[in-house]
Structure formats: structure tokens, C-alpha cells
Design a protein around this motif. Sequence first.
Motif, mmCIF file in Angstrom:
data_model
loop_
_atom_site.group_PDB
_atom_site.id
_atom_site.type_symbol
_atom_site.label_atom_id
_atom_site.label_comp_id
_atom_site.label_asym_id
_atom_site.label_seq_id
_atom_site.Cartn_x
_atom_site.Cartn_y
_atom_site.Cartn_z
ATOM 1 N N LYS A 23 15.434 49.460 47.329
ATOM 2 C CA LYS A 23 14.212 49.749 46.578
ATOM 3 C C LYS A 23 14.446 50.838 45.528
ATOM 4 O O LYS A 23 13.663 50.980 44.599
ATOM 5 C CB LYS A 23 13.069 50.131 47.516
ATOM 6 N N HIS A 24 15.547 51.575 45.657
ATOM 7 C CA HIS A 24 15.875 52.638 44.705
ATOM 8 C C HIS A 24 16.663 52.116 43.500
ATOM 9 O O HIS A 24 16.986 52.880 42.599
ATOM 10 C CB HIS A 24 16.656 53.751 45.398
ATOM 11 N N ILE A 25 16.977 50.844 43.497
ATOM 12 C CA ILE A 25 17.695 50.232 42.378
ATOM 13 C C ILE A 25 16.678 49.929 41.280
ATOM 14 O O ILE A 25 15.620 49.363 41.560
ATOM 15 C CB ILE A 25 18.419 48.942 42.827
ATOM 16 N N THR A 26 17.015 50.274 40.067
ATOM 17 C CA THR A 26 16.092 49.981 38.964
ATOM 18 C C THR A 26 15.966 48.474 38.795
ATOM 19 O O THR A 26 16.882 47.712 39.129
ATOM 20 C CB THR A 26 16.575 50.589 37.637
ATOM 21 N N ASP A 27 14.830 48.038 38.244
ATOM 22 C CA ASP A 27 14.618 46.607 38.022
ATOM 23 C C ASP A 27 15.676 46.051 37.073
ATOM 24 O O ASP A 27 16.160 44.936 37.269
ATOM 25 C CB ASP A 27 13.216 46.343 37.471
ATOM 26 N N LYS A 28 16.034 46.851 36.068
ATOM 27 C CA LYS A 28 17.050 46.392 35.120
ATOM 28 C C LYS A 28 18.381 46.120 35.833
ATOM 29 O O LYS A 28 19.002 45.081 35.641
ATOM 30 C CB LYS A 28 17.252 47.429 34.017
ATOM 31 N N LYS A 29 18.791 47.046 36.679
ATOM 32 C CA LYS A 29 20.053 46.873 37.414
ATOM 33 C C LYS A 29 19.922 45.726 38.425
ATOM 34 O O LYS A 29 20.858 44.958 38.635
ATOM 35 C CB LYS A 29 20.444 48.170 38.104
ATOM 36 N N HIS A 76 26.689 25.040 47.562
ATOM 37 C CA HIS A 76 26.438 25.321 46.147
ATOM 38 C C HIS A 76 24.959 25.122 45.804
ATOM 39 O O HIS A 76 24.341 25.982 45.169
ATOM 40 C CB HIS A 76 27.329 24.437 45.265
ATOM 41 N N GLN A 77 24.402 24.008 46.233
ATOM 42 C CA GLN A 77 23.000 23.718 45.938
ATOM 43 C C GLN A 77 22.084 24.754 46.583
ATOM 44 O O GLN A 77 21.150 25.248 45.945
ATOM 45 C CB GLN A 77 22.633 22.318 46.423
ATOM 46 N N THR A 78 22.341 25.084 47.836
ATOM 47 C CA THR A 78 21.523 26.066 48.544
ATOM 48 C C THR A 78 21.592 27.424 47.852
ATOM 49 O O THR A 78 20.573 28.099 47.669
ATOM 50 C CB THR A 78 21.967 26.183 50.015
ATOM 51 N N ASN A 79 22.792 27.818 47.452
ATOM 52 C CA ASN A 79 22.946 29.104 46.763
ATOM 53 C C ASN A 79 22.233 29.101 45.414
ATOM 54 O O ASN A 79 21.599 30.092 45.038
ATOM 55 C CB ASN A 79 24.418 29.457 46.601
ATOM 56 N N GLN A 80 22.331 27.991 44.694
ATOM 57 C CA GLN A 80 21.651 27.902 43.392
ATOM 58 C C GLN A 80 20.140 27.967 43.557
ATOM 59 O O GLN A 80 19.452 28.644 42.789
ATOM 60 C CB GLN A 80 22.073 26.618 42.656
ATOM 61 N N GLU A 81 19.625 27.264 44.559
ATOM 62 C CA GLU A 81 18.182 27.296 44.816
ATOM 63 C C GLU A 81 17.733 28.687 45.241
ATOM 64 O O GLU A 81 16.684 29.180 44.801
ATOM 65 C CB GLU A 81 17.815 26.261 45.889
ATOM 66 N N SER A 82 18.534 29.334 46.068
ATOM 67 C CA SER A 82 18.219 30.695 46.511
ATOM 68 C C SER A 82 18.209 31.661 45.342
ATOM 69 O O SER A 82 17.330 32.533 45.250
ATOM 70 C CB SER A 82 19.230 31.164 47.559
ATOM 71 N N ALA A 83 19.179 31.522 44.450
ATOM 72 C CA ALA A 83 19.236 32.387 43.262
ATOM 73 C C ALA A 83 18.010 32.167 42.387
ATOM 74 O O ALA A 83 17.416 33.134 41.881
ATOM 75 C CB ALA A 83 20.521 32.119 42.476
ATOM 76 N N ALA A 84 17.600 30.916 42.218
ATOM 77 C CA ALA A 84 16.427 30.606 41.397
ATOM 78 C C ALA A 84 15.162 31.226 41.992
ATOM 79 O O ALA A 84 14.333 31.791 41.269
ATOM 80 C CB ALA A 84 16.264 29.095 41.242
ATOM 81 N N ILE A 85 15.027 31.127 43.297
ATOM 82 C CA ILE A 85 13.870 31.737 43.966
ATOM 83 C C ILE A 85 13.889 33.252 43.750
ATOM 84 O O ILE A 85 12.863 33.863 43.456
ATOM 85 C CB ILE A 85 13.860 31.385 45.472
ATOM 86 N N SER A 86 15.064 33.844 43.871
ATOM 87 C CA SER A 86 15.189 35.298 43.709
ATOM 88 C C SER A 86 14.828 35.746 42.302
ATOM 89 O O SER A 86 14.291 36.842 42.123
ATOM 90 C CB SER A 86 16.614 35.747 44.048
ATOM 91 N N ARG A 87 15.105 34.921 41.320
ATOM 92 C CA ARG A 87 14.744 35.270 39.942
ATOM 93 C C ARG A 87 13.231 35.283 39.752
ATOM 94 O O ARG A 87 12.717 35.992 38.881
ATOM 95 C CB ARG A 87 15.404 34.306 38.955
ATOM 96 N N GLN A 88 12.515 34.499 40.562
ATOM 97 C CA GLN A 88 11.058 34.417 40.448
ATOM 98 C C GLN A 88 10.347 35.495 41.271
ATOM 99 O O GLN A 88 9.194 35.822 40.985
ATOM 100 C CB GLN A 88 10.570 33.034 40.901
ATOM 101 N N ARG A 89 11.024 36.022 42.265
ATOM 102 C CA ARG A 89 10.421 37.031 43.135
ATOM 103 C C ARG A 89 10.601 38.423 42.553
ATOM 104 O O ARG A 89 11.582 38.699 41.869
ATOM 105 C CB ARG A 89 11.114 37.040 44.502
ATOM 106 N N SER A 90 9.698 39.290 42.933
ATOM 107 C CA SER A 90 9.880 40.701 42.589
ATOM 108 C C SER A 90 10.957 41.281 43.503
ATOM 109 O O SER A 90 11.289 40.710 44.552
ATOM 110 C CB SER A 90 8.574 41.472 42.766
ATOM 111 N N GLN A 91 11.470 42.407 43.102
ATOM 112 C CA GLN A 91 12.462 43.114 43.913
ATOM 113 C C GLN A 91 11.877 43.420 45.298
ATOM 114 O O GLN A 91 12.537 43.198 46.316
ATOM 115 C CB GLN A 91 12.857 44.395 43.196
#
Length: 155
Positions: A23-29, A76-91
Motif C-alpha cells: 500500500k506504500h507503493i505509489t500508483d505510478k510505480k 499463459h491465458q490465465t496469467n494474461q486474464e489475471s493481468a487484465a483484471i489487475s489493470r482494471q482494479r485499484s491498488q
Amino acid sequence: MIEGKDTVIQHYRDSINQAAQWKHITDKKWRTPIAEGKWTIGEVAGHFIRWDDFVRTKRIPFFQKGGPFPESPDVHQTNQESAAISRQRSQEETIAAFIEGRQKLIAAIQLLDDEGWEREFLLKHTPITLAVYFQGQIEHDKHHFRQIESARHER
């Protein structure tokens, strides 16, 4: 070294404590790739969520019953889907989901019989014990946690 049940549980507890520090990581980082062509810290953190759920729901119950194990999803597919979800979620959402998933995973591991920790199972025609299986999970965690820590402290 082969990990025992208590060591595995302690690793997952420690990982929750480490994640609380994210939680101490900046959003940019949080949203900057950790290296060229690599995921962001948020994507690395987020991919654990789906895999922890898989281990909890598709591996642990079958370790208890003795198999047979369901097929693993496409990595690969699971990791790609997980990454996509993470991009949509807040930190904050990603960290909370990680912690909740780890807590559920710990609870499931605690229910496993201590006596069965060294019993062999067949996973894709390969003999494996719970101890060896979780040793692999821990090494995977450590690899990614080192990546996160390195990126976190980079200028």
C-alpha cells in the motif's frame, strides 16, 4: 529443503504481511512495468489471486481425496486474464483480494492432514507430495516477491 505444513503456512502468513506493505507503493510505480517487457507490480501481485484460488479449489480438495486432479488451466491465458483484471482494479482492491485469497488458502492448508504431507500423489502422471508441491509454490512466490521488492526500491 522440503517444506513442512507449518513452514508453508508461515510462508503464506509472511506473504500477507509483505503484501500489506504494498500500500506504500505509489500508483505510478504500481502501474509501471518492473522491467522492459515485464508485468507491472500490480499485475504480478494480481496474478497470485487466481492461482491461489486454483490451488485452494482444484488442488487441495484432491490432495485430501487422493486425486485424480483436474487439468491445470492454460498458464499463459490465465496469467494474461489475471493481468487484465489487475489493470482494471485499484491498488487497494488488488491488495485486499490478494490478502483475502491467501487467508482462504491458509485455512484450506490447515485442514490438510499432517500425516498426508509426505504421501505421494500422481499429478499429470508425476508422483508428487504435498511438501514438494508447496515447495514449488513457495519458490514461485519468492521469485515474484523479489521482483516486486526490487521494483519497489528502484528509483
